[in-house]
Structure formats: structure tokens, C-alpha cells
Design an enzyme around this catalytic site. Sequence first.
Site, PDB file in Angstrom:
ATOM      1  N   ASP A  13      -0.656 -23.485 -53.662  1.00 40.14           N
ATOM      2  CA  ASP A  13      -1.263 -24.020 -54.885  1.00 40.14           C
ATOM      3  C   ASP A  13      -2.391 -25.004 -54.587  1.00 40.14           C
ATOM      4  O   ASP A  13      -2.603 -25.957 -55.341  1.00 40.14           O
ATOM      5  CB  ASP A  13      -0.210 -24.673 -55.798  1.00 40.14           C
ATOM      6  CG  ASP A  13       0.934 -23.735 -56.102  1.00 40.14           C
ATOM      7  OD1 ASP A  13       0.660 -22.539 -56.320  1.00 40.14           O
ATOM      8  OD2 ASP A  13       2.096 -24.178 -56.102  1.00 40.14           O
ATOM      9  N   LYS A  16      -6.720 -22.177 -53.718  1.00 38.72           N
ATOM     10  CA  LYS A  16      -7.427 -21.328 -52.746  1.00 38.72           C
ATOM     11  C   LYS A  16      -8.292 -20.281 -53.448  1.00 38.72           C
ATOM     12  O   LYS A  16      -9.384 -19.974 -52.978  1.00 38.72           O
ATOM     13  CB  LYS A  16      -6.425 -20.592 -51.846  1.00 38.72           C
ATOM     14  CG  LYS A  16      -5.718 -21.466 -50.855  1.00 38.72           C
ATOM     15  CD  LYS A  16      -4.748 -20.679 -50.012  1.00 38.72           C
ATOM     16  CE  LYS A  16      -3.573 -20.132 -50.797  1.00 38.72           C
ATOM     17  NZ  LYS A  16      -2.700 -21.116 -51.437  1.00 38.72           N
ATOM     18  N   GLY A  40       0.186 -16.720 -56.901  1.00 37.58           N
ATOM     19  CA  GLY A  40      -0.485 -16.761 -58.202  1.00 37.58           C
ATOM     20  C   GLY A  40      -1.861 -17.350 -57.986  1.00 37.58           C
ATOM     21  O   GLY A  40      -1.987 -18.550 -57.786  1.00 37.58           O
ATOM     22  N   HIS A  41      -2.880 -16.514 -57.938  1.00 35.47           N
ATOM     23  CA  HIS A  41      -4.229 -16.982 -57.619  1.00 35.47           C
ATOM     24  C   HIS A  41      -5.093 -17.002 -58.883  1.00 35.47           C
ATOM     25  O   HIS A  41      -5.399 -15.965 -59.440  1.00 35.47           O
ATOM     26  CB  HIS A  41      -4.837 -16.088 -56.527  1.00 35.47           C
ATOM     27  CG  HIS A  41      -4.175 -16.279 -55.189  1.00 35.47           C
ATOM     28  ND1 HIS A  41      -4.422 -15.501 -54.095  1.00 35.47           N
ATOM     29  CD2 HIS A  41      -3.273 -17.205 -54.778  1.00 35.47           C
ATOM     30  CE1 HIS A  41      -3.693 -15.929 -53.070  1.00 35.47           C
ATOM     31  NE2 HIS A  41      -2.989 -16.959 -53.470  1.00 35.47           N
ATOM     32  N   GLN A 224       0.164 -18.673 -50.359  1.00 35.06           N
ATOM     33  CA  GLN A 224       1.033 -19.833 -50.107  1.00 35.06           C
ATOM     34  C   GLN A 224       0.274 -20.850 -49.232  1.00 35.06           C
ATOM     35  O   GLN A 224      -0.939 -20.926 -49.328  1.00 35.06           O
ATOM     36  CB  GLN A 224       2.371 -19.437 -49.470  1.00 35.06           C
ATOM     37  CG  GLN A 224       3.301 -18.636 -50.390  1.00 35.06           C
ATOM     38  CD  GLN A 224       2.977 -17.163 -50.472  1.00 35.06           C
ATOM     39  OE1 GLN A 224       2.782 -16.516 -49.457  1.00 35.06           O
ATOM     40  NE2 GLN A 224       2.918 -16.616 -51.658  1.00 35.06           N
TER      41      GLN A 224
HETATM   42  P1  IMP Z   1       9.518 -17.120 -52.164  1.00 42.96           P
HETATM   43  O1  IMP Z   1       8.216 -16.975 -51.457  1.00 42.96           O
HETATM   44  O2  IMP Z   1       9.501 -16.561 -53.561  1.00 42.96           O
HETATM   45  O3  IMP Z   1      10.669 -16.650 -51.342  1.00 42.96           O
HETATM   46  O4  IMP Z   1       9.776 -18.706 -52.358  1.00 42.96           O
HETATM   47  C1  IMP Z   1       9.999 -19.582 -51.256  1.00 42.96           C
HETATM   48  C2  IMP Z   1       9.320 -20.926 -51.492  1.00 42.96           C
HETATM   49  O5  IMP Z   1       7.908 -20.754 -51.465  1.00 42.96           O
HETATM   50  C3  IMP Z   1       9.635 -21.567 -52.850  1.00 42.96           C
HETATM   51  O6  IMP Z   1       9.648 -22.980 -52.694  1.00 42.96           O
HETATM   52  C4  IMP Z   1       8.466 -21.166 -53.697  1.00 42.96           C
HETATM   53  O7  IMP Z   1       8.245 -22.069 -54.772  1.00 42.96           O
HETATM   54  C5  IMP Z   1       7.343 -21.234 -52.678  1.00 42.96           C
HETATM   55  N1  IMP Z   1       6.222 -20.366 -52.995  1.00 42.96           N
HETATM   56  C6  IMP Z   1       6.148 -19.025 -52.864  1.00 42.96           C
HETATM   57  N2  IMP Z   1       4.934 -18.573 -53.232  1.00 42.96           N
HETATM   58  C7  IMP Z   1       4.221 -19.655 -53.581  1.00 42.96           C
HETATM   59  C8  IMP Z   1       2.874 -19.825 -54.021  1.00 42.96           C
HETATM   60  O8  IMP Z   1       2.082 -18.891 -54.141  1.00 42.96           O
HETATM   61  N3  IMP Z   1       2.517 -21.127 -54.285  1.00 42.96           N
HETATM   62  C9  IMP Z   1       3.353 -22.171 -54.108  1.00 42.96           C
HETATM   63  N4  IMP Z   1       4.600 -22.050 -53.706  1.00 42.96           N
HETATM   64  C10 IMP Z   1       5.032 -20.805 -53.436  1.00 42.96           C
END
Ligand code: IMP
Length: 427
Positions: A13, A16, A40-41, A224
Site C-alpha cells: 500500500d 506503487k 489492490g493497485h 505488496q
Molecule cells: P495474503 O497475501 O492474502 O495471504 O495476506 C497476508 C498478509 O499480507 C496480510 O497481512 C495482508 O493484509 C497482507 N497483504 C496482502 N496483499 C497486500 C497488499 O496488496 N497490500 C497490503 N497488504 C497486503
Amino acid sequence: MPTTCVIGLQWGDEAKARVLDVFSAEADCVVRSQGGSNAGHTVIIGEEKFVLHLVPTGVLRPGVLSVIGNGVVVDPKFLLEEIAELQQRGVQVEGNLVVSDRAHLVMPYHRLFDSLAEGRRGQDKIGTTMKGVGPCYADKSARTGLRVADLYQPGFFRERLRAALEEKNALLRGLYGQPELEGDAIAEEYLGYAAKLQPLVHDTQRLLLDLLDAGKHIILEGAQGTLLDIDHGTYPFVTSSNASVFGAMSGAGLPPHRIDEVVGVMKAYTTRVGGGPFPTELADEVGSLLRDAGNEFGATTGRPRRCGWLDLVACQYTARLNGIDSIALTKLDILSGLKTVKVSGAYRVRGKTVTSFPAAVGDLEAARPVYEELPGWPGRLGEAREFSDLPREAQGYIEHLEEALDRPITLICVGPERDQVIRRKPG
Ligand code: IMP
């Protein structure tokens, strides 16, 4: 032409997509190489807001090829829906998007196990996005996964699915007390996606190497952030892929020497969504102010993000690790109006001052930030297009970060619009 890799230096977040959108104006191709629909971009173009999850941001620039690389985990249902939505909004997707035949497929049981496993973790839950990303990568490593290429070998696909379900159903029944899943229905559903996806499916590694050989400019779009990286992040409160420069290479299929430039994206403050340690988190009115002013709510899940001051201990760690050449600083405008702004240059951990980022979650939870307090600046920044247009105190903040991170800040975002950007040459 250079290959530029854009990587998040925090817990995701970092805005990017905002930076990628600026860079993609000068690119031929944008590649996603890890993660899945957990990302989520967000890109704002005039009155329009686009939130992309699986499709690379390059799709919003006509003439730029978007590639979903081999390291991405693809939920075909989700991808087809995302494509349909983009097309409905007038975005030209056909001919501009390709998907790796080696990418792994997110299956219905991955989404199911994501939520069942989180339920079992109780208080210690990771706070995943529930998109099935972790269980899909687990199957990839266990060598029980299914890949895009398998959709075109129906016999093989059914057999692999049957074998996978034997194990999944034993777990569903025995561990979770849930009804079993029916293989034929899943096979029909997924083989039904095969024809729709076929025009997009390519050997993307080869395609990318050919583009490089033809002198094209490629951008690798990180998803991420490095603090969520499976190897280098705040394990176990991480995602399941290498959300760093390392994942960008393997997930696109590019050798290291073909990457010319690594840009680290850093938000002017810190946010985190989901569980896990966060030393500079603010549970006070400044934290709420950042959340409201910065609209810090998850683009994928809508969850409020935890907010805090910029953590330079963490960013020094991630900047060095990724070997970044320069920094893109986002959301500087959100800090406007504060009397002072703080950054953490060290932690106190159980009576000791530390400047290296601890590996143990317990140490990070115990870490108390040692803040440096800098003067804030009044007014809005949205009109600034040159560094010299910024208030002196904002310039001072940027110079402080450059010194602490020993890297130039060459791009500064001063608002959500495409043109609200300051570009600087490394000094
Ligand atoms: P997962 O990727 O859905 O398995 O989530 C694992 C961790 O990564 C959690 O804390 C999510 O909130 C975080 N996370 C996954 N994708 C994103 C992203 O695009 N932005 C911010 N946090 C993310």
C-alpha cells in the site's frame, strides 16, 4: 532501454500503482511477477478511479503490453471478471494482456482453506485478504498445484485435481468437519475458463527476453511490499511470495543482469493492514488523521489500515536489501498541516538501542521507536511541480530521508492525480 523494477519498501500500500502509472507512460511493457488478487493497485485518471488486482497497471496506457508472469497466482474466475469490468469501462484489454502458461491457478479450495486456516489461528491470525493466495503458493511448493498450461491437457488436469482433492477432502472432513468438495464440478468450471483464457496464454519468459533483445523498456510491477516478503518480511505476518526484487526476477523469468534499475516506493508515513508488529504505529489522533486524510482503507478488502510515522529503521533495511537506486516518495501531501513530523531512526529493544531491523517478531513487538522530530509545513502541496515549489520544511523532510537512506528521492507524489508529481534528477 532499461528494465526498471518497482518495489514497495514497506508493508504494501505504498501507492506503487501511482508511481507505476507515471513510469508506464515511458514503457513498452509492464509485468506483474508475484502475488495474486490480494493486491489492490489504485490509479486515478481525471474523474475515474481504477483498482487493479491481477491485471498490471500498464493496461491503462494504450500501446503498453501487460504481462502476468509465471510467479503470479491466477484466479481465472477473478481474472475474467476483472477483464470484463475493464472492458466495460472502455479499457482496451484484448491484444494488450498476456498470462504466463507457467502461472499457478488459484482453485476454489485455496480460497476455502485461506478462511478456514485463519479461523483456526484465532488471536494469532495473519489477517490475510482471503483470496486463496497463501494456500495456492503452499500447493506450488508442495508440488500439488495446477498451472495455466494444465488447463489445455484436460486428462492431466482432471487427474491432478483428483489427487489434490483426496488430500484436501481428508483435511476438510477430519480437521475442519466440513463437507467434501466434488472434483467433477471444479474440473468443469475450470476447463470452461480454458477457452476464454486461451488468447491470453503465452510463454511469457521467452516473450520478455525477446522484448529485451529488441531493446524494449520493461517495468516490473512489484505487489505488496518487502516487509511482507516471505523470506525478508516480518514472518509469519507476511504474504506467501517474495514481494521484493528477488520475486520480481524469478516471477518474470528474467536474469539479474537484465535488471538495470530498482526503484523503491516509500510512503511518507507507514501503514499496515492485517496483523503483525508495527513499531511506529499511532493509536492516537495523528494515526486517525493520517487514515482519514490518506484514505487508508484496503483497496482489496476495505479494511481500515493501521497508520504510523515513517520507520527509517525498516526502510533502511528494505532499501539496502533490494539494492535500490532511487526512491519514489508518495503521499507527501497527506502530512501537510502537522506542526511537526516524526521519523524513527532507531529502536529501543529491551533496554538496548538498535538500528538494524530485528528478525524476531517478539523483538519487533518490544521495539519502541526513537524518534527524530522535524518541523511540519502548512498549506497544500498539490500544485507543486518542482522541488523548489515545496515549502522549505517539506524540502527539509525529503533531504532528511535521503540522507538517512543514502539514496536520492527522484519522484515525489503531491496528490492523487496523474500530473501531481515532481520528478528530480539524482543530485
Ligand atoms: P495474503 O497475501 O492474502 O495471504 O495476506 C497476508 C498478509 O499480507 C496480510 O497481512 C495482508 O493484509 C497482507 N497483504 C496482502 N496483499 C497486500 C497488499 O496488496 N497490500 C497490503 N497488504 C497486503
